[in-house]
Design a protein around this motif. Structure first.
Motif, short mmCIF file in Angstrom:
data_model
loop_
_atom_site.label_atom_id
_atom_site.label_comp_id
_atom_site.label_asym_id
_atom_site.label_seq_id
_atom_site.Cartn_x
_atom_site.Cartn_y
_atom_site.Cartn_z
N TYR A 45 28.95 21.19 21.09
CA TYR A 45 29.77 21.31 20.24
C TYR A 45 31.25 21.59 20.35
O TYR A 45 31.58 22.14 21.58
N GLY A 62 37.17 23.03 12.07
CA GLY A 62 36.28 22.07 12.10
C GLY A 62 35.11 22.29 13.29
O GLY A 62 35.72 22.88 14.56
N CYS A 65 32.26 20.26 15.47
CA CYS A 65 31.75 19.04 15.71
C CYS A 65 30.62 19.10 16.71
O CYS A 65 30.68 19.58 17.65
N GLU A 123 28.88 16.49 18.62
CA GLU A 123 29.12 15.03 18.86
C GLU A 123 27.85 14.38 19.23
O GLU A 123 27.75 12.82 19.34
N GLN A 141 30.43 16.54 11.65
CA GLN A 141 31.37 17.74 11.85
C GLN A 141 31.31 18.32 10.56
O GLN A 141 31.45 17.89 9.46
N ASN A 147 33.53 21.15 8.44
CA ASN A 147 34.88 21.23 7.86
C ASN A 147 35.04 22.49 7.25
O ASN A 147 34.47 22.47 5.82
N PRO A 193 37.06 16.84 17.39
CA PRO A 193 37.66 17.38 15.91
C PRO A 193 38.85 16.54 15.75
O PRO A 193 38.86 16.53 14.40
N CYS A 199 37.79 13.54 13.88
CA CYS A 199 37.25 13.79 12.48
C CYS A 199 38.65 14.28 11.44
O CYS A 199 38.67 13.84 10.27
N ASN A 249 31.87 13.57 8.12
CA ASN A 249 32.56 14.67 8.03
C ASN A 249 32.01 15.49 6.80
O ASN A 249 31.57 14.93 5.68
#
Length: 361
Positions: free
Chosen positions: A40, A72, A74, A76, A81, A83, A163, A166, A198
């Motif tokens: 993350y 955020g 994320c 991957e 992500q 937010n 991030p 995004c 997102n």
């Protein structure tokens, strides 16, 4: 080497997700329920303002509309992500307590339930690289919420990561959409990607109900933990259930040895399995409420005016009170009255002895 280490971790996370059975998505999963290792990344974005309009009237450019922070986290491996949309009434800080509170909420409500995780963030000492974040990760390990955690900091000049990608998609959509309320901003985040990368998460509703609480982790953990001296030197930290209370750190990914440091003040006294006390949302002061009502309300759509800029229920501050100042406007200082040659000043009289024009004293 540091950048390649980040790419390798992301690649390994994608491989892990690809090998998992069935569709995988972020959600509320029991801690350590999956025997996997996940990666993350987290970061703050530049705050946005609303109301906002692609065909924005000129006057609002010189004003300060309602502010909303953006944080955020994320994953991957999916990619996806979460937010966090932080209305200015919900929080006035980007400090470590806010970061820890969002991380804690993420692992509780949006994590994959991994046994081990790798975290990446930038080098900001006030938000990420500080003793409080280390204390929180030690706390997670000691109470069995993870078996192992690594915390990695991107070196200066190489801080672009997932991030930012995004956030860029959100800002792209935001610039093309009229946004007059927090719920409309939530829709912008949700519609910024076709594949659902997102995901919006409100910290506080438009009615003022708190969804993501801010906890005082500093006060709660400070009684049991001690500071880590020289934290700025290191970029990679590891926490393991095999050594609870201990942090292992390296300056670089390819450094030959790890430095070991015990964060607990007393090995026999562990912090409790509870979160810190809730920090109440600061809300908007009277001056800010009246500023939004007087100067920003007219730029909102009819249906959002009473949501974004409602009429305040508090008295309007006077000129002598601490009124809200728009940071985009210059501070105008009042001239200081003093003696001089102008009217009412003492100045120099004509002649000696202060005699008047008529020659009388």
């Amino acid at each position: 080497m540091e950048r390649q280490a980040y790419r390798d971790m992301v690649s390994a996370a994608k491989t892990t997700v690809a090998e998992m059975d069935g569709p995988v998505t972020l959600g509320q999963n029991e801690p350590r329920s999956r025997d996997i290792r996940m990666h993350y990344s987290f970061d703050f974005a530049q705050q946005v303002h609303f109301p906002s309009d692609p065909f924005q009237p000129g006057p609002v450019y010189f004003l300060t509309p309602r502010k909303c922070g953006l944080f955020g986290i994320c994953c991957e491996g999916l990619p996806m992500q979460i937010n966090y949309l932080i209305d200015e009434a919900a929080s006035s800080s980007k400090g470590s307590s806010a970061v820890i509170s969002y991380l804690h909420h993420f692992f509780k409500c949006h994590g994959l339930g991994e046994r081990s995780c790798e975290l990446h963030c930038d080098n900001c000492t006030g938000q990420n690289k500080n003793k409080f974040v280390l204390w929180y990760l030690v706390w997670r390990i000691m109470h069995g919420l993870h078996d192992e955690i690594t915390l990695n900091f991107l070196i200066t000049g190489h801080t672009k990561f997932a991030p930012d990608w995004c956030f860029g998609l959100i800002k792209q959509r935001f610039r093309k959409t009229r946004v007059c309320s927090l719920s409309e901003l939530q829709d912008v985040v949700r519609s910024s990607t076709v594949s659902g990368v997102n995901v919006p998460q409100l910290v506080m509703t438009e009615q003022g109900e708190s969804i993501v609480d801010h906890h005082d982790w500093q006060e709660m953990l400070g009684s049991f933990m001690k500071p880590f001296v020289g934290i700025k030197r290191y970029h990679h930290f590891r926490f393991s259930s095999a050594s609870p209370g201990t942090v292992f750190c390296k300056e670089k990914m390819d450094s030959p040895e790890e430095v070991e440091f015990m964060l607990l003040k007393d090995k026999n006294v562990l912090p409790p399995m509870r979160v810190g006390n809730v920090i109440p949302p600061p809300g908007l002061n009277a001056a800010r409420q009246w500023y939004l009502f007087d100067k920003i309300r007219d730029f909102c759509s009819e249906e959002t005016r009473d949501i974004t800029c409602p009429k305040p229920q508090v008295p309007k501050p006077g000129k002598d009170n601490n009124d809200y100042h728009d940071p985009r406007q210059p501070v105008i200082k009042k001239p200081v009255e003093s003696g001089g040659r102008g009217r009412g000043g003492r100045g120099r009289g004509r002649g000696r002895g202060g005699r008047s024009r008529g020659g009388q004293e």
